[in-house]
Design a protein around this motif. Structure first.
Motif, PDB file in Angstrom:
ATOM      1  N   ASN A 130      19.778 -27.678 -63.401  1.00  0.00           N
ATOM      2  CA  ASN A 130      20.647 -28.343 -62.429  1.00  0.00           C
ATOM      3  C   ASN A 130      19.958 -29.544 -61.788  1.00  0.00           C
ATOM      4  N   THR A 131      18.666 -29.436 -61.556  1.00  0.00           N
ATOM      5  CA  THR A 131      17.907 -30.544 -60.978  1.00  0.00           C
ATOM      6  C   THR A 131      17.908 -31.729 -61.937  1.00  0.00           C
ATOM      7  N   GLY A 132      17.665 -31.461 -63.209  1.00  0.00           N
ATOM      8  CA  GLY A 132      17.675 -32.523 -64.209  1.00  0.00           C
ATOM      9  C   GLY A 132      19.035 -33.187 -64.306  1.00  0.00           C
ATOM     10  N   SER A 133      20.087 -32.389 -64.325  1.00  0.00           N
ATOM     11  CA  SER A 133      21.440 -32.933 -64.409  1.00  0.00           C
ATOM     12  C   SER A 133      21.772 -33.767 -63.179  1.00  0.00           C
ATOM     13  N   ARG A 134      21.373 -33.284 -62.016  1.00  0.00           N
ATOM     14  CA  ARG A 134      21.644 -34.010 -60.774  1.00  0.00           C
ATOM     15  C   ARG A 134      20.939 -35.363 -60.777  1.00  0.00           C
ATOM     16  N   LYS A 135      19.684 -35.370 -61.208  1.00  0.00           N
ATOM     17  CA  LYS A 135      18.931 -36.625 -61.229  1.00  0.00           C
ATOM     18  C   LYS A 135      19.526 -37.618 -62.229  1.00  0.00           C
ATOM     19  N   VAL A 136      19.916 -37.117 -63.408  1.00  0.00           N
ATOM     20  CA  VAL A 136      20.525 -37.994 -64.416  1.00  0.00           C
ATOM     21  C   VAL A 136      21.831 -38.562 -63.888  1.00  0.00           C
ATOM     22  N   SER A 137      22.609 -37.723 -63.217  1.00  0.00           N
ATOM     23  CA  SER A 137      23.882 -38.170 -62.661  1.00  0.00           C
ATOM     24  C   SER A 137      23.676 -39.284 -61.633  1.00  0.00           C
ATOM     25  N   ARG A 138      22.687 -39.116 -60.793  1.00  0.00           N
ATOM     26  CA  ARG A 138      22.413 -40.135 -59.773  1.00  0.00           C
ATOM     27  C   ARG A 138      21.895 -41.434 -60.394  1.00  0.00           C
ATOM     28  N   LEU A 139      21.084 -41.294 -61.444  1.00  0.00           N
ATOM     29  CA  LEU A 139      20.620 -42.498 -62.137  1.00  0.00           C
ATOM     30  C   LEU A 139      21.798 -43.225 -62.781  1.00  0.00           C
ATOM     31  N   ALA A 140      22.700 -42.463 -63.381  1.00  0.00           N
ATOM     32  CA  ALA A 140      23.870 -43.065 -64.027  1.00  0.00           C
ATOM     33  C   ALA A 140      24.734 -43.786 -63.007  1.00  0.00           C
ATOM     34  N   ALA A 141      24.868 -43.211 -61.819  1.00  0.00           N
ATOM     35  CA  ALA A 141      25.662 -43.849 -60.762  1.00  0.00           C
ATOM     36  C   ALA A 141      25.023 -45.166 -60.349  1.00  0.00           C
ATOM     37  N   GLN A 142      23.690 -45.183 -60.246  1.00  0.00           N
ATOM     38  CA  GLN A 142      22.995 -46.422 -59.886  1.00  0.00           C
ATOM     39  C   GLN A 142      23.176 -47.472 -60.984  1.00  0.00           C
ATOM     40  N   LEU A 143      23.097 -47.030 -62.233  1.00  0.00           N
ATOM     41  CA  LEU A 143      23.259 -47.948 -63.360  1.00  0.00           C
ATOM     42  C   LEU A 143      24.664 -48.526 -63.369  1.00  0.00           C
ATOM     43  N   LYS A 144      25.643 -47.673 -63.139  1.00  0.00           N
ATOM     44  CA  LYS A 144      27.046 -48.114 -63.122  1.00  0.00           C
ATOM     45  C   LYS A 144      27.266 -49.135 -62.011  1.00  0.00           C
ATOM     46  N   LYS A 145      26.657 -48.879 -60.869  1.00  0.00           N
ATOM     47  CA  LYS A 145      26.797 -49.772 -59.722  1.00  0.00           C
ATOM     48  C   LYS A 145      26.222 -51.157 -60.010  1.00  0.00           C
ATOM     49  N   ILE A 146      25.041 -51.199 -60.642  1.00  0.00           N
ATOM     50  CA  ILE A 146      24.400 -52.486 -60.942  1.00  0.00           C
ATOM     51  C   ILE A 146      25.102 -53.195 -62.083  1.00  0.00           C
ATOM     52  N   SER A 147      25.652 -52.436 -63.038  1.00  0.00           N
ATOM     53  CA  SER A 147      26.336 -53.031 -64.173  1.00  0.00           C
ATOM     54  C   SER A 147      27.662 -53.678 -63.764  1.00  0.00           C
ATOM     55  N   ALA A 148      28.309 -53.064 -62.752  1.00  0.00           N
ATOM     56  CA  ALA A 148      29.592 -53.594 -62.272  1.00  0.00           C
ATOM     57  C   ALA A 148      29.406 -54.880 -61.487  1.00  0.00           C
TER      58      ALA A 148
END
Length: 89
Positions: free
Chosen positions: A70-88
């Motif tokens: 769950n920790t790994g999934s949570r961290k990946v999810s947060r990284l993906a959100a940051q990536l999505k934010k910068i890509s937009a």
């Protein structure tokens, strides 16, 4: 302190495993730091590449038992959100 051979062996095994896990955890942190540096530089291309590597390292740490699933999934999810934010942007 350990008094029988089995307990002494267990201590040796724990120490060896701790060293391996410490190296794995350090490796994960390195890739997370590279991702954060790419985000800070606002470089979407570098961030995407760093995200792929960081995600891979995190999931490897999960499979090795260094990080909880769950920790790994949570961290990946947060990284993906940051990536999505910068890509937009």
């Amino acid at each position: 302190m350990a008094n029988n051979p089995g307990a002494r062996k267990a201590i040796r095994k724990i120490e060896a495993r701790t060293e391996v896990n410490r190296a794995r955890r350090t490796r994960v942190r390195t890739y997370l730091r590279r991702f954060q540096e790419a985000i800070a530089a606002a470089d979407a291309g570098a961030a995407k590449a760093a995200f792929v590597e960081a995600q891979s390292e995190l999931m490897r740490a999960v499979s090795k038992g260094v990080v909880h699933k769950n920790t790994g999934s949570r961290k990946v999810s947060r990284l993906a959100a940051q990536l999505k934010k910068i890509s937009a942007a």
